[in-house]
Design a protein around this motif. Structure first.
Motif: not given
Length: 244
Positions: A78, A82, A98-104, A107-108, A111
């Protein structure tokens, strides 16, 4: 339902993730530092780790490398970073996604489901193959076990996937792009991640790049696995008739 380790130093974000993941029926443990994360990963078995990069004691990328040294658990990074170069570097360092903040949390969760499917399929969707024998090397994809001259090899998930993929094509030079696509499930990346895993695998096979026995790198072309010249054992790839 998955067992999740959340590594996040922001207490507000951490609490929200714990609450939402728990509401989604996941089992959650959480820590706020890299050293605590390493301690948790060493003592408990998790299905997935969600790793924040902005930790107070160690940079998250360093924590990722250290995690990869003790466990092959899937890791979702996280990050607020980007930049594509940075993301590729993290994937090559061992991150599974990977996740780019902010995320819900939705979405997590999506993934997480994706990396768990890849982990449980052993790096591919094909049915388990018969036992593969190449010289003194034996690879059992069904049991995810490998032996060299009768001695069990202690391999990480990714090392086993790489070995099994190459062993299933004995003597065939496999392009690096194909290894990235089939073993790492990535359509892009550089050669560093392959070279690092080959180096670890060679060490466990008792060989070096300068003195290869099973693993041979053809510069600019790819990698192949074949029995050493002094090996007495047969080559038995999936679908081949075993010796009588």
């Amino acid at each position: 339902m998955a067992s999740v380790l959340v590594v996040e130093d922001d207490q507000f974000v951490r609490s929200a993730l714990i609450r939402q993941l728990t509401d989604a029926s996941h089992t959650v443990r959480s820590v706020g530092t890299a050293l605590e994360a390493l301690r948790e990963a060493a003592h408990f078995r998790f299905d997935v780790v969600v790793l924040d990069l902005g930790l107070p004691d160690l940079d998250g990328s360093e924590a990722l490398k250290m995690l990869r040294g003790i466990t092959d658990v899937p890791v979702i990074v996280a990050t607020a970073r980007d930049d594509e170069t940075e993301i590729v570097r993290l994937l090559n360092a061992g991150a599974d996604d990977y996740l780019t903040k902010p995320f819900s949390v939705e979405h997590l969760s999506a993934r997480m489901a994706a990396v768990l499917r890849r982990a449980r399929s052993g790096g591919g969707e094909a049915a388990p193959s018969p036992v593969i024998r190449v010289g003194g090397l034996t690879v059992d994809p069904l049991r995810r076990q490998a032996e060299l001259d009768g001695a069990r090899l202690d391999l990480t998930r990714r090392e086993f996937d790489l070995l099994a993929f190459l062993a299933g094509r004995p003597g065939v030079v496999v392009p690096r792009r194909e290894l990235l696509a089939e073993v790492w499930q990535q359509s892009y990346g550089d050669d560093q991640t392959i070279d690092v895993h080959l180096s670890w695998l060679r060490r466990k096979l008792g060989e070096t790049a300068a003195r290869p026995r099973y693993l041979h790198t053809l510069r600019g072309v790819g990698v192949k696995l074949e029995p050493p010249a002094d090996a007495a054992g047969p080559v038995h790839a999936p679908g081949a008739e075993p010796p009588r």
